[in-house]
Structures are given as C-alpha cells and as structure tokens.
Design an enzyme around this catalytic site. Structure first.
Site, PDB file in Angstrom:
ATOM      1  N   ASN A 170       0.863  -1.186   0.000  1.00 58.84           N
ATOM      2  CA  ASN A 170       0.000   0.000   0.000  1.00 58.84           C
ATOM      3  C   ASN A 170       0.899   1.235   0.000  1.00 58.84           C
ATOM      4  O   ASN A 170       1.531   1.538   1.004  1.00 58.84           O
ATOM      5  CB  ASN A 170      -0.887  -0.046   1.253  1.00 58.84           C
ATOM      6  CG  ASN A 170      -1.720   1.213   1.433  1.00 58.84           C
ATOM      7  OD1 ASN A 170      -1.817   2.037   0.525  1.00 58.84           O
ATOM      8  ND2 ASN A 170      -2.307   1.359   2.608  1.00 58.84           N
ATOM      9  N   LYS A 211       0.025   4.307  -0.217  1.00 57.84           N
ATOM     10  CA  LYS A 211      -0.596   5.481   0.437  1.00 57.84           C
ATOM     11  C   LYS A 211      -0.405   6.734  -0.429  1.00 57.84           C
ATOM     12  O   LYS A 211      -0.581   6.653  -1.640  1.00 57.84           O
ATOM     13  CB  LYS A 211      -0.031   5.647   1.853  1.00 57.84           C
ATOM     14  CG  LYS A 211      -0.145   4.352   2.673  1.00 57.84           C
ATOM     15  CD  LYS A 211       0.213   4.506   4.101  1.00 57.84           C
ATOM     16  CE  LYS A 211       0.102   3.166   4.807  1.00 57.84           C
ATOM     17  NZ  LYS A 211       0.291   3.229   6.239  1.00 57.84           N
ATOM     18  N   HIS A 265      -9.267   1.004   5.553  1.00 59.27           N
ATOM     19  CA  HIS A 265      -7.946   1.201   6.161  1.00 59.27           C
ATOM     20  C   HIS A 265      -8.097   2.160   7.341  1.00 59.27           C
ATOM     21  O   HIS A 265      -8.901   3.092   7.297  1.00 59.27           O
ATOM     22  CB  HIS A 265      -6.976   1.770   5.119  1.00 59.27           C
ATOM     23  CG  HIS A 265      -5.558   1.763   5.609  1.00 59.27           C
ATOM     24  ND1 HIS A 265      -5.078   2.722   6.461  1.00 59.27           N
ATOM     25  CD2 HIS A 265      -4.547   0.891   5.403  1.00 59.27           C
ATOM     26  CE1 HIS A 265      -3.814   2.447   6.758  1.00 59.27           C
ATOM     27  NE2 HIS A 265      -3.465   1.334   6.124  1.00 59.27           N
ATOM     28  N   GLU A 276      -6.434   4.570   8.238  1.00 62.99           N
ATOM     29  CA  GLU A 276      -6.219   5.986   7.908  1.00 62.99           C
ATOM     30  C   GLU A 276      -7.478   6.588   7.282  1.00 62.99           C
ATOM     31  O   GLU A 276      -7.702   7.794   7.387  1.00 62.99           O
ATOM     32  CB  GLU A 276      -4.977   6.127   7.008  1.00 62.99           C
ATOM     33  CG  GLU A 276      -3.706   5.903   7.828  1.00 62.99           C
ATOM     34  CD  GLU A 276      -2.505   5.389   7.055  1.00 62.99           C
ATOM     35  OE1 GLU A 276      -2.506   5.474   5.811  1.00 62.99           O
ATOM     36  OE2 GLU A 276      -1.560   4.886   7.708  1.00 62.99           O
ATOM     37  N   GLU A 317      -4.827  -5.161  11.221  1.00 59.43           N
ATOM     38  CA  GLU A 317      -3.823  -4.096  11.304  1.00 59.43           C
ATOM     39  C   GLU A 317      -4.033  -3.295  12.584  1.00 59.43           C
ATOM     40  O   GLU A 317      -4.817  -2.334  12.594  1.00 59.43           O
ATOM     41  CB  GLU A 317      -3.956  -3.137  10.119  1.00 59.43           C
ATOM     42  CG  GLU A 317      -3.660  -3.739   8.777  1.00 59.43           C
ATOM     43  CD  GLU A 317      -3.075  -2.695   7.828  1.00 59.43           C
ATOM     44  OE1 GLU A 317      -1.965  -2.903   7.356  1.00 59.43           O
ATOM     45  OE2 GLU A 317      -3.724  -1.672   7.598  1.00 59.43           O
ATOM     46  N   GLY A 361       3.180   2.052  10.742  1.00 59.97           N
ATOM     47  CA  GLY A 361       4.163   3.114  10.525  1.00 59.97           C
ATOM     48  C   GLY A 361       4.978   3.469  11.757  1.00 59.97           C
ATOM     49  O   GLY A 361       5.649   4.497  11.784  1.00 59.97           O
ATOM     50  N   SER A 408       3.973  -2.321  10.337  1.00 63.14           N
ATOM     51  CA  SER A 408       5.432  -2.373  10.477  1.00 63.14           C
ATOM     52  C   SER A 408       6.025  -3.730  10.084  1.00 63.14           C
ATOM     53  O   SER A 408       6.918  -4.239  10.767  1.00 63.14           O
ATOM     54  CB  SER A 408       5.855  -1.981  11.898  1.00 63.14           C
ATOM     55  OG  SER A 408       5.458  -0.657  12.173  1.00 63.14           O
TER      56      SER A 408
HETATM   57  P1  PGA Z   1       3.244   0.092   7.604  1.00 65.61           P
HETATM   58  O1  PGA Z   1       1.759   0.335   7.096  1.00 65.61           O
HETATM   59  O2  PGA Z   1       3.729  -1.193   6.972  1.00 65.61           O
HETATM   60  O3  PGA Z   1       4.005   1.307   7.127  1.00 65.61           O
HETATM   61  O4  PGA Z   1       3.183  -0.006   9.091  1.00 65.61           O
HETATM   62  C1  PGA Z   1       0.835  -0.727   6.992  1.00 65.61           C
HETATM   63  C2  PGA Z   1      -0.472  -0.224   6.485  1.00 65.61           C
HETATM   64  O5  PGA Z   1      -0.869   0.916   6.771  1.00 65.61           O
HETATM   65  O6  PGA Z   1      -1.186  -0.957   5.758  1.00 65.61           O
END
Ligand code: PGA
Length: 269
Positions: free
Chosen positions: A23, A25, A111, A113, A181, A187, A227
């Site tokens: 992803n 983003k 997601h 976010e 998640e 992140g 992560s």
């Molecule tokens: P990340 O993000 O691997 O940077 O932690 C995962 C995600 O948001 O799907």
C-alpha cells in the site's frame, strides 16, 4: 508454547495461499517516480519460485502509467479505496467499475487511515458489498487503536468484523480478505508479536465461523499489517500462520519489499 513452536519449526513449512499487498498510500509524488518504483519492484520480485501472490496499490492517478507494467509479470494492481455508488454527482469519488476498467483486481477497504478521516463501519460495509458484488477481491482492514489490559480490543475488532460479514454471502467469501492491522503498529516500527497476531487470527476465525459457518473460515484469508519488514516477516508467517501481509512503508523500498515477497514465496503454494 516454546515447545510447540519448536515442534512447528521441526515439521517445516505448511504451504498455503499467500498474498502480499503493498500500500503506497500518498506516495510517491510524481508519475515518473511511480513508474520507476513499480518497474523496479516488478523486476526485483520476478522469480521462478513465485508462490505468493503480489499486489501493489499506488495512488489512483498513477494507474494509467503503471497499468501496462502490471499486465505482464506477477504484480496485480490494487486500489487503496473505492466509493460505493456507481455513478452520478459524487465529486472526488472513484467507482468500482472505473477501477475495474483500468485493471484493478484488489481493493483495500476500511484502512485505519480512512477510518481516522471519519469512515464508519456502515460505510466500510457498503464498500465491501460493492467490491464483492463486482467480483473483485476486497482486502478489509480491522484493528484496534490501543491494546488495553482488559482485552477490549477484541470487542473493537469484532464490531468492525461483524459489520463486514453481514454484507458477505457464502458465495462471496473467496473474494474476502481480512487484514488485521493494529493501528498502533502502523508506521511505528512496532509490530504486534506473533503470539498476539495468532490469537487475533483465531478470534477473527471464530467470529467468521459464528456468522458465516465453518466452511467460510477456510476460504477467507487473514493478513497481518503494521510495520512488516524483512526482520519480522518470517516469524509472523511461521508462528502466527497468517496468509500474508499488508505492507505500507516497506513497499516503497525495492530491496525490503523483495525480501518480504521472497519470505512469503517460501510459504506460498
Ligand atoms: P506500515 O503500514 O507497513 O508502514 O506499518 C501498513 C499499512 O498501513 O497498511
């Protein structure tokens, strides 16, 4: 626990259907860098041992430039979101048929976010229904914001999950992928432990069995995201027995993403 882990290691890998989704983003910033990154990853993950499925989800504006690259090779095209209406006066939205028209095979829905921007369980459910009815695979994210000592995070995940499963029919389960998640792991460089992921995976499967029946459990893939790196991917696949990963930051780094895909290839069939 230690003993059973050792035994699992001694008995080798259990091969299964593995999916690794990157992803991107709100990255990268230009069409040129998106095509360069996509083609570098495409070359890096080309392998005779390509046992895992791989998808990348760039920003929609770059689909035109990366679509050709995804027509050959092993990288399928995915979208980071979709709208639930098919056409009309909905400024700024993108429909599923538009995504299908440019070759999208996977759509991420719910997601954290997007949820943080106000997306409700009801909206997530409508989007999931749209994607599944449209014969596309939905990768639906669930996960708690914090991990409390009382286990309330199970209730959070259960509520998110039930909203999604209510919209899913038995015939559609093969196109439903759940990505666990935990928001605190996204992140941050702090992944959930393999034991915690496995516990949540079993919990998610129990909710699926309660809602859609035991047969559905075998058909719905459960991914982990938060992560994921080459340092933790093997342990999570091996110990937590998830069916793959939703990768954010590491999917923008060619060598790192290639490493995660190679680890996944060893478990995929
Ligand atoms: P990340 O993000 O691997 O940077 O932690 C995962 C995600 O948001 O799907």
């Amino acid at each position: 626990m230690l003993q059973s882990n050792v035994m699992k290691k001694a008995t080798g890998h259990e091969k299964r259907s593995i999916l690794v989704v990157g992803n991107w983003k709100l990255n990268p910033q230009t069409q040129k860098s998106a095509t360069t990154l996509f083609s570098h990853i495409k070359k890096a993950v080309a392998s005779k041992q390509a046992h895992a499925r791989v998808a990348l989800c760039p920003p929609v504006v770059f689909f035109g430039s990366v679509q050709k690259l995804s027509n050959t090779g092993r990288i399928a095209l995915g979208a980071q979101d979709v709208f639930f209406e098919s056409q009309g006066a909905f400024t700024g939205q993108i429909s599923l048929s538009m995504l299908k028209d440019v070759g999208v095979q996977y759509v991420i829905v719910g997601h954290s976010e997007k949820r943080a921007q106000g997306e409700s369980n009801e909206t997530v459910a409508k989007k999931v229904a749209t994607v599944l009815k449209g014969n596309i695979t939905a990768i639906v994210c669930v996960g708690e914001t914090t991990r409390d000592a009382h286990g309330d995070y199970f209730t959070v995940v259960e509520t998110q999950l039930r909203a999604i499963l209510k919209e899913t029919t038995g015939a559609q389960v093969g196109r439903l992928v759940i990505a666990y998640e935990p928001v605190w792991a996204i992140g941050t460089g702090k992944n959930a432990t393999a034991d915690d992921i496995q516990e949540m995976k079993l919990f998610i499967q129990k909710v699926i069995a309660d809602t859609l029946g035991r047969a559905a459990v075998l058909k719905i893939r459960i991914l982990y995201g938060g992560s994921v790196t080459t340092d933790n991917a093997k342990e999570i696949l091996h110990e937590a027995k998830v069916d793959g990963f939703l990768v954010g930051g590491a999917s923008l780094k060619v060598v790192e993403f290639k490493g995660i895909v190679s680890i996944a290839d060893a478990y995929g069939q």
